[in-house]
Design a protein around this motif. Structure first.
Motif, short mmCIF file in Angstrom:
data_model
loop_
_atom_site.label_atom_id
_atom_site.label_comp_id
_atom_site.label_asym_id
_atom_site.label_seq_id
_atom_site.Cartn_x
_atom_site.Cartn_y
_atom_site.Cartn_z
N ASN A 62 0.78 -1.29 0.39
CA ASN A 62 -0.09 -0.52 -0.26
C ASN A 62 0.56 1.35 0.35
O ASN A 62 0.56 1.86 -0.82
N ILE A 63 2.21 1.06 1.00
CA ILE A 63 2.83 2.37 0.55
C ILE A 63 3.56 2.56 -0.97
O ILE A 63 3.59 3.75 -0.57
N ILE B 265 0.75 3.52 -2.87
CA ILE B 265 0.61 5.33 -3.26
C ILE B 265 1.51 5.71 -3.38
O ILE B 265 1.15 7.20 -4.47
N SER B 266 2.87 5.20 -3.32
CA SER B 266 4.34 6.77 -4.15
C SER B 266 3.64 6.68 -4.99
O SER B 266 3.90 7.59 -5.91
N ILE B 267 3.28 5.54 -5.43
CA ILE B 267 3.46 5.36 -7.64
C ILE B 267 2.18 5.66 -8.18
O ILE B 267 2.52 6.86 -9.07
N ILE B 268 1.18 6.09 -6.84
CA ILE B 268 -0.09 6.47 -8.03
C ILE B 268 -0.04 8.49 -7.57
O ILE B 268 -0.59 9.57 -8.39
N ASP B 269 0.31 9.00 -6.88
CA ASP B 269 1.65 10.39 -6.11
C ASP B 269 1.97 10.88 -7.39
O ASP B 269 1.80 11.89 -7.79
N LEU C 169 -0.10 -1.57 -11.03
CA LEU C 169 0.18 -1.73 -9.85
C LEU C 169 -0.72 -3.33 -9.09
O LEU C 169 -0.22 -3.67 -8.47
N GLN C 170 -0.98 -3.92 -10.28
CA GLN C 170 -1.34 -5.25 -10.58
C GLN C 170 -0.94 -6.12 -10.52
O GLN C 170 -0.97 -7.27 -9.21
N GLU C 171 0.06 -5.86 -11.56
CA GLU C 171 1.45 -6.76 -11.92
C GLU C 171 2.41 -6.93 -10.04
O GLU C 171 2.89 -8.17 -10.27
#
Length: 699
Positions: free
Chosen positions: A319-320, A323-327, A378-380
């Protein structure tokens, strides 16, 4: 049996989302095995006891030993036969069980197939012999002066575990059975050989030394020697003087007297104990199987709990990272859009088709691909994390839902490529529809005002600059919302729409962690239910074993004229052929003399202790006089189980397998004693105790 059947009905391991672990299937099948074992013990027991009735109506002496060791000769000597059953020099002479009843004395002799036959059928013979031994009240185990062999010791130890009284007989082959040699020479040979008692004692020591390898003590087993061939020949001899001489030299009289003493002194108790042991052994074997199942399911529960904890850790770490990837992708896309907006305002401030051209500009940025790639990443990442997690505990065989062993997106995943394409298209469409109402009007106004040149007070350059700024502000508002807004207000703009789509899909991706945890917890509940049922079944069996122990020990104390103890209802635990544990009632003392007599009559070591105010761990240490350097006892997790680390067994393992050094006998005996005491206390307290080492999962 009813409890096991009911238990089996409850266990329906199934899941739409998780493959059934092989452990669950194996436990269910093993539970059926337990049921079958109880069927073999309980349902046919009445029939078996009927079949045993004739066998059990006599004091039964079974002759046991290796092929060609002289069993049939011993039978002929004991029943004073004509020698018709004696072997003629070929192996596997006795292929079936042969019985000889001495009706007037109520004694039966049983000759069984020999062990270790070198031709086909030997294994079957050994099974037949062992089954016959179960019905014996006394075992005569025959060896020869050729030297003891390990296969003989293995057979001896196996029979000893039945808890049977045994007499070890050394058949001294002094002159052979041949009649070709003269009687004078025969007598001289027999006299010389039978005088070599030191040699016989060495054979006894060598053979009894094997007891340590099997965790047993044979020191109290009577050891006798006789020349059986000469004894048989003496019975056939017509000359009275030679007959008496051969009989005396053969040492058969002390042998017969020892057997008679066994019958006279303890025969009634042995005969009473035999049918009890037939039931006891079957129940104990089944009880041990359930006990092991309970330990295995307890271990599995512990592993599942650890797996859930590990899953929480990897899910949080994932999750951490996510979140970094999405940000990062949101910031990257914002920068791309912002740069595009600056260029677009600079180039299209007077464009009548600015709206359509801006849409093309956004499409050329390929935001849909960036969004799709991000969600696929994210899925991979999730698949990779779950795959690594599933391998974290090698003993488990879980196959997680939506978990791929290959790269790429799985078709049954809620976030597949088709879904992403539709989502991103919808996102772009919604985003473009958010263009401010005044934007188009403002653009047309900009075009017309520029055409009039200096009709207004502002210079042309200033108007262009103003229009560019106005267009950029409008585009920025479309991208990120108006600058002037209330604190905490979330504007309706492209970036908020983008974030909603990303987070909505990310939650679906992350949901697999929750569903995986739910699946594991579901299985853990099933296995916990099984674990509780196994414990309940084991305790029921254990209580039955304890009641049999009370019955047998009461009879033993009666024979020793110690009725007062059994009337006080002490606790008894027993592992046949291994040891008996007596828990004394308050204020009662058992003399060393009585303990020694019990040891002889039970044919196994006797442990005696006062359990008052002692915990299980204290009882184990007190009975064995054990130190913390020899055993470490602790509660296992939240379930009803005590672990006992056998540190002495670990030292034995270290010396034998790691250092390849000689293991002292006292160390081997001590290691086995600790295991036996743990089993006895477990039975006595009706509480599961697992003895184990760091080298082996279970001793």
């Amino acid at each position: 049996m009813d409890s096991i059947i009911e238990c089996n009905k409850k266990f329906d391991f199934s899941s739409d989302s998780l493959k059934i672990p092989k452990e669950c299937i194996e436990y269910k099948e093993e539970l059926k095995d337990v049921q079958n074992q109880l069927n073999e013990i309980y349902i046919p027991m009445t029939e078996k006891l009927e079949q045993y009735k004739d066998k059990l109506s006599h004091f039964t002496i079974t002759v046991y030993g290796k092929t060609m060791v002289g069993k049939s000769t011993l039978m002929e000597v004991l029943k004073e036969g004509n020698g018709s059953s004696i072997g003629k020099g070929t192996q596997r002479t006795t292929r079936d069980v042969r019985e000889y009843v001495w009706k007037e004395m109520g004694v039966k002799f049983v000759d069984v197939p020999g062990i270790g036959a070198a031709i086909a059928g030997g294994d079957k013979d050994e099974r037949i012999a062992f089954e016959a031994a179960k019905c014996a009240d006394l075992i005569l185990f025959l060896i020869t002066d050729d030297g003891p062999q390990k296969e003989e010791a293995q057979a001896f130890a196996k029979v000893k575990e039945l808890g049977k009284p045994m007499v070890c007989i050394l058949n001294v082959k002094a002159s052979g059975i041949s009649k070709s040699i003269s009687m004078k020479l025969r007598i001289r040979n027999v006299t010389k050989r039978m005088a070599e008692t030191a040699d016989f004692e060495n054979i006894r020591k060598q053979f009894y030394q094997y007891a340590i390898e099997f965790g047993q003590d044979w020191s109290d087993v009577p050891f006798l020697y006789a020349d059986l061939n000469s004894a048989w020949l003496s019975q056939q001899e017509q000359d009275t003087e030679i007959k008496e001489l051969l009989c005396e030299l053969s040492q058969v009289k002390p042998l017969k007297q020892a057997i008679a003493n066994q019958i006279n002194q303890r025969g009634a108790f042995y005969q009473f104990k035999t049918p009890m042991d037939i039931v006891y052994h079957g129940l104990l074997e089944t009880s041990d199987k359930v006990f092991n199942q309970y330990g295995e399911s307890a271990y599995l529960i512990d592993q599942l709990e650890n797996q859930i904890k590990e899953l929480r850790k990897v899910a949080e770490s994932y999750n951490i990272e996510s979140i970094s990837i999405i940000d990062n992708i949101c910031q990257h896309m914002f920068n791309d859009l912002n740069d595009a907006a600056l260029r677009f305002a600079d180039e299209h401030f007077a464009d009548k088709n600015a709206g359509e051209n801006w849409k093309k500009t956004v499409e050329n940025l390929k935001l849909d691909k960036q969004i799709t790639d991000t969600l696929m990443e994210l899925q991979e990442n999730r698949n990779r994390v779950l795959e690594q997690f599933s391998r974290h505990i090698p003993t488990m065989s879980f196959s997680f839902r939506k978990l791929s062993g290959q790269a790429g997106i799985q078709g049954d995943d809620p976030v597949d490529t088709r879904f992403l394409a539709n989502s991103v298209s919808a996102l772009i469409g919604v985003g473009l529809s958010l263009t401010p109402i005044g934007w188009v009007a403002g653009t047309l106004f900009a075009i017309s005002s520029l055409c009039f040149g200096n009709a207004f007070t502002d210079k042309r350059e200033e108007k262009i600059k103003k229009r560019k700024s106005q267009m950029y502000d409008d585009l920025f508002t479309w991208i990120a919302g108006p600058e002037n807004r209330q604190e905490g207000e979330r504007p309706e703009c492209f970036m908020t729409t983008l974030e909603d789509v990303l987070w909505e899909n990310y939650e679906k991706i992350r949901q697999v962690f929750c569903s995986t945890k739910d699946d594991i917890q579901g299985y853990m509940k099933n296995i916990s239910d099984m674990n509780s049922a196994q414990l309940s079944i084991w305790k029921q069996m254990n209580n039955t074993l304890k009641s049999i122990n009370v019955t047998v020990m009461r009879r033993a104390f009666n024979d020793l004229s110690e009725n007062g103890l059994t009337n006080s209802y002490p606790g008894f635990a027993r592992i046949p052929g291994q040891a008996t544990l007596i828990s004394l009632p308050a204020g009662y003392v058992l003399s060393d003399n009585v303990v020694q007599k019990l040891k002889i009559i039970m044919q196994e070591p006797i442990y005696v202790f006062d359990p008052q105010h002692l915990s299980i761990s204290q009882a184990i240490k007190k009975i064995g006089n054990l130190s913390d350097n020899e055993i470490d006892i602790f509660n296992v997790g939240k379930i009803e189980l005590i672990g006992a680390e056998n540190k002495v067994a670990e030292r034995v393992y270290e010396l034998r397998y790691n250092k390849r050094e000689f293991v002292p006998d006292d160390l081997k005996i001590r290691a086995h004693t600790i295991e036996v005491i743990c089993r006895l206390v477990s039975q006595l307290y009706n509480y599961p105790i697992f003895s184990y080492t760091d080298n082996e999962e279970e001793v």
